[in-house]
Design an enzyme around this catalytic site. Structure first.
Site, PDB file in Angstrom:
ATOM      1  N   HIS A  27       0.877  -1.172   0.000  1.00 17.51           N
ATOM      2  CA  HIS A  27       0.000   0.000   0.000  1.00 17.51           C
ATOM      3  C   HIS A  27       0.914   1.221   0.000  1.00 17.51           C
ATOM      4  CE1 HIS A  27      -3.457  -2.516   0.834  1.00 17.51           C
ATOM      5  NE2 HIS A  27      -2.713  -3.140   1.712  1.00 17.51           N
ATOM      6  N   ASN A  44       8.657  -7.104   1.763  1.00 18.42           N
ATOM      7  CA  ASN A  44       7.358  -6.462   1.545  1.00 18.42           C
ATOM      8  C   ASN A  44       7.173  -5.389   2.596  1.00 18.42           C
ATOM      9  OD1 ASN A  44       5.146  -9.230   0.566  1.00 18.42           O
ATOM     10  ND2 ASN A  44       7.084  -8.594  -0.280  1.00 18.42           N
TER      11      ASN A  44
END
Length: 127
Positions: A27, A44
């Protein structure tokens, strides 16, 4: 591309960052990565993550993040610390200490729990 990303998505990182392959941003909003931070393979990161520098004391410097690391929303990693391989960092966690391989980390101050395959099924787009 760097300039466009920082203006539209609020991502701060440098072309000088050492970032391994398989880097994935889940995001892309409000992320700050210090230019001297080192990021391994298949890492990540998510919204609100800060990977920052400590300017004084025994942890003066920037983080080195290992391979296969999942960093949750609003996590903060600061100082000259080493994050091992296969580490899951829970959302809203504050890290200012070394984290061993195969760990799940959560809280502030951070609590570290050993877990074989800590990031199993969490790493997106692993290369």
């Amino acid at each position: 591309m760097f300039e466009i990303s920082t203006k539209k998505k609020g991502i701060e990182f440098s072309v000088d960052n050492e970032i391994g392959y398989g880097f994935y941003v889940g995001h892309p909003y409000g992320i700050t990565i210090n230019a001297k931070a080192i990021i391994g393979n298949n890492v990540n990161i998510h919204k609100g993550v800060t990977i920052g520098q400590e300017n004084r004391g025994k942890r003066k410097g920037t983080p080195c993040i290992g391979n296969n690391v999942w960093i949750g929303v609003n996590a903060t990693i600061v100082g000259n610390v080493v994050i091992g391989n296969d580490v899951l960092i829970a959302p809203n966690t504050y890290i200012n200490c070394d984290i061993p391989d195969h760990s799940i980390v959560f809280g502030n101050p951070c609590i570290v729990k050993h877990a074989d395959d800590a990031t199993k099924d969490y790493i997106n787009h692993a290369v």
